[in-house]
Design an enzyme around this catalytic site. Sequence first.
Site, PDB file in Angstrom:
ATOM      1  N   HIS B 162      41.955  33.736  34.647  1.00  0.00           N
ATOM      2  CA  HIS B 162      41.884  32.275  34.720  1.00  0.00           C
ATOM      3  C   HIS B 162      43.142  31.711  34.099  1.00  0.00           C
ATOM      4  CE1 HIS B 162      37.773  31.984  36.129  1.00  0.00           C
ATOM      5  NE2 HIS B 162      37.421  32.885  35.241  1.00  0.00           N
ATOM      6  N   CYS B 204      44.662  30.553  39.035  1.00  0.00           N
ATOM      7  CA  CYS B 204      44.870  29.163  39.417  1.00  0.00           C
ATOM      8  C   CYS B 204      46.216  28.704  38.873  1.00  0.00           C
ATOM      9  CB  CYS B 204      43.782  28.276  38.805  1.00  0.00           C
ATOM     10  SG  CYS B 204      42.125  28.813  39.231  1.00  0.00           S
TER      11      CYS B 204
END
Lengths: 544, 377
Positions: B162, B204
């Site tokens: 992440h 991301c």
Amino acid sequence: IGMKVRPVLSDPEKQRGRSAAVAIAALVIAAGIPLWWKTTETYRAWLPAARISELEALQLELRVEVEVVFARGTLSPEQQKKVPASRITYESCCKSKSLCLVEADHALHTLTETSCGSVVIYIIPEASALLPQDMRVYVGRSRTALLRSQVASVVGAGLPEVLAALDPQMEQVLQTMSFNHQDVTAALTDRLRPGLSTRDSLADSMRAFKSSPGYEITFSLLNPDPKHHQLHWDVEAALDAYIYPLLHKMAPVANFSVDSQILYYAVLGVNPRYDASASAYTLSADSLAHVINPVEARLGSNAASSNPVLNFLLYVPDSLHSPLIIRNDQKQEVASNAFHSPRWGGIMVYNVDGAYGNDTQFPVDIAIDMSRVMGVFLSQLRLMLGFQQTGAPPGFVLEAAGREGVAEWELDRLLWSRSVENVATASASITSLAQLLDQIANIVINDNIAQQVASAVTALQAAVAELEAGNLALALEHSREAISASERAFFDPSLLHLLYFPDDQKFAIYIPLFLPMCVPILLSLLKIFREVQQHRAEKRAKRD
Amino acid sequence: GWKRGSSFLPGIDVTDTKLSTSAFLLLHQARAERFFRSDHTNNWAVLVCTSRFWFNYRHVANTLSVYRSVKRLGIPDSHIVLMLADDMACNHRNPKPATVFSHKNMELNVYGDDVEVDYRGYEVTVENFLRVLTGRLPPSTPRSKRLLSDDHSNILIYLTGHGGNGFLKFQDSEEISNVELADAFEQMWQKRRYNELLFIIDTCQGASMYERFYSPNLMALASSQVGEDSLSHQPDLAIGVHLMDRYTFYLLEFLEDIHPASQANMNDLFKVCPKSQCVSTPGHRTDLFQRDPGSVLITDFFGSVRKVEITMETINLTPHTETALAYVDQLPVAQIIHQKPKQKDWHPPDGFILGLWTLILLVFFRTYGIKHLKHIF
């Protein structure tokens, strides 16, 4: 109804209040801020920045001590008078030329003591029968060279002219025996701009291991077919006889740790093709690149240190795929039946199909001829360790190293390039470490790191001085010290930079701590200041 | 051509080697040609999965899939540093224990039985990652946990987890910023710990992580641009979580077609997972890379194609007369197996403790009176 009652303070109370506020403010500013600054700064020990910046502009001067000895008959009598000649006699025996050369070389070697890095050149007359006709220079196993030259023809010359006449030939000898421009640039390849080094020197530098304090060498026997072949190899005796002499000679360069193993049912990852014309299975040069990876996964390693590992594999093909030969690009057989990979090691294929017939009882006991195997491994080891393939200039004869593995002058060559490489790497480490520590402000520099850096700088300067003076052995020792100290300093585990905080995060940490404390202090200071102003204004008004 | 003559005399071995100049040059040229398509001699891979917990199954599957491909193309375990939280295969919620699948219908178990995880569980921290990259590990660290690359190593670094704009989250408790990563690469460059480095990140806003690079010979790929999210591929209803991320899924499909002798180059890699398949826009950065990406083979980073040379020179050695060790000459067993005298623990003299307690009891009763004695006896 709440009436705001302002407490009326009497004058001494006001005075006390004011002095209290001023005292606290003074304490905070005078003692608090320095204390906070001191306790939150990272500890950085002092580094000798001036000496380190000197290292950036380091200039290396390499000096080789050459002793030129004129044999009888090379100089005319007048020249002899002017030159302090040393008289030597050599026996000329007429059995065979090569024997004479070796004996003469050996006799000359015992005459003079040569220190590490020096070269002795013996000038022999043009008409001498010691060297074959088309050969001008003979380089022996120790640090001597025989140079055939006609010096007496330089008429009426003194010592400087004689030496000047010999200069180009001597330079050629020295470039072969000590170092030349390509060697030095190859030793410095990763510090130079790309494009400066030639392709050959780049290939050489890619093949040999970089200078390291130690190397681990592993000899492995791969037996894919234990049902048919029961192999015996006396590797311990072979190592003692052939490999350890070389490693002992290289003791000033690095430490070596050797071990051996036998792997059963280990196959090469490539299928060899059967060639009916040679009635043998062949491995082409292109498929060799894919042989190593599957085997490497099976090779264990008991290396406990971080030193580079050299692997030498002896592969005995299974009876279904015997004999197995390696073909080079031109589809020719390779005499050694072996190949090597830069910075990894070598593989040799040893065919045993000749040792037994079709109807013998399996498994067959086979003793491996270790001298043949070690001959190949020794030459591969030499390449891996940095002894370049000898490219002799025309007219030169270089005596092959033979049993000791390496000639003294070859070792000297390696020592020259290693010293230069060590000095370059150590100085680059130190300067880049200093630069990094400057740039990244929140790395803690402990005392031991500063000590390592200081000792590295001292050792570097000593190494450079020794190189200038021509003491190769001492220079190598100092350069090794320098590189180990600089590596220890650079790779010290404590040099991890503290977590990076962007500036706005730093404010976010300090404001909740300091703002509640500072606001009352500042406001009271302001109040005091305003009162003082008012007081002064009143005084002035009174006066007027 | 080569000429070799030898005269055998007992004890002395002389080999005359004469080399003609033209053959010498040709040999060197041929050798040099083979070397210079690329500058590397060995390959390393650092594969990091920065997440833990069951719902981040896909990150572990991502990393393990890349690990599988890299191994299949030839990089040995000794040259791979694999950092995983490794809490998927034996997780209580895993309906198929000891497996990690990368595709629904459980086609491929990427966990297998020869996975070698170097940093697992709580060892996957920013500090350990930076230590591996810069080489500043404590001396007791074993070889398998070190990145022992040199100046001719090509390194592949793959990160997944992440991330956000400028940072990557490690195991829910800390983060690494793009500045730190760029500094770490610069420290690697200063010490010439790599020849060329390929950096792939699947998180991301992954493109923000390579914005700050400034060292030479770096090529970077990311699965999404700043402001975009990288999406996962497909959930598996039996396992209950998403199995892989889109970018890595298509990257894997691409790598399945690569074999060790393949000639596919980096331009093909840049085309992997266009926006239609990935929903996010993958990005890449090649301005710091010296070679043209079209000339860089995929196997330069993902595989390990060795350079080999035929050994042309051998040294003639005379056979050595072996002195076989007689049994009596060998070391006695006692010297081989060193017996250290067993250290006996020191015990106080006999009766000492008994006497001590008697003394204590006597003093007690003397001080507080004999009446307490009835409580003891």
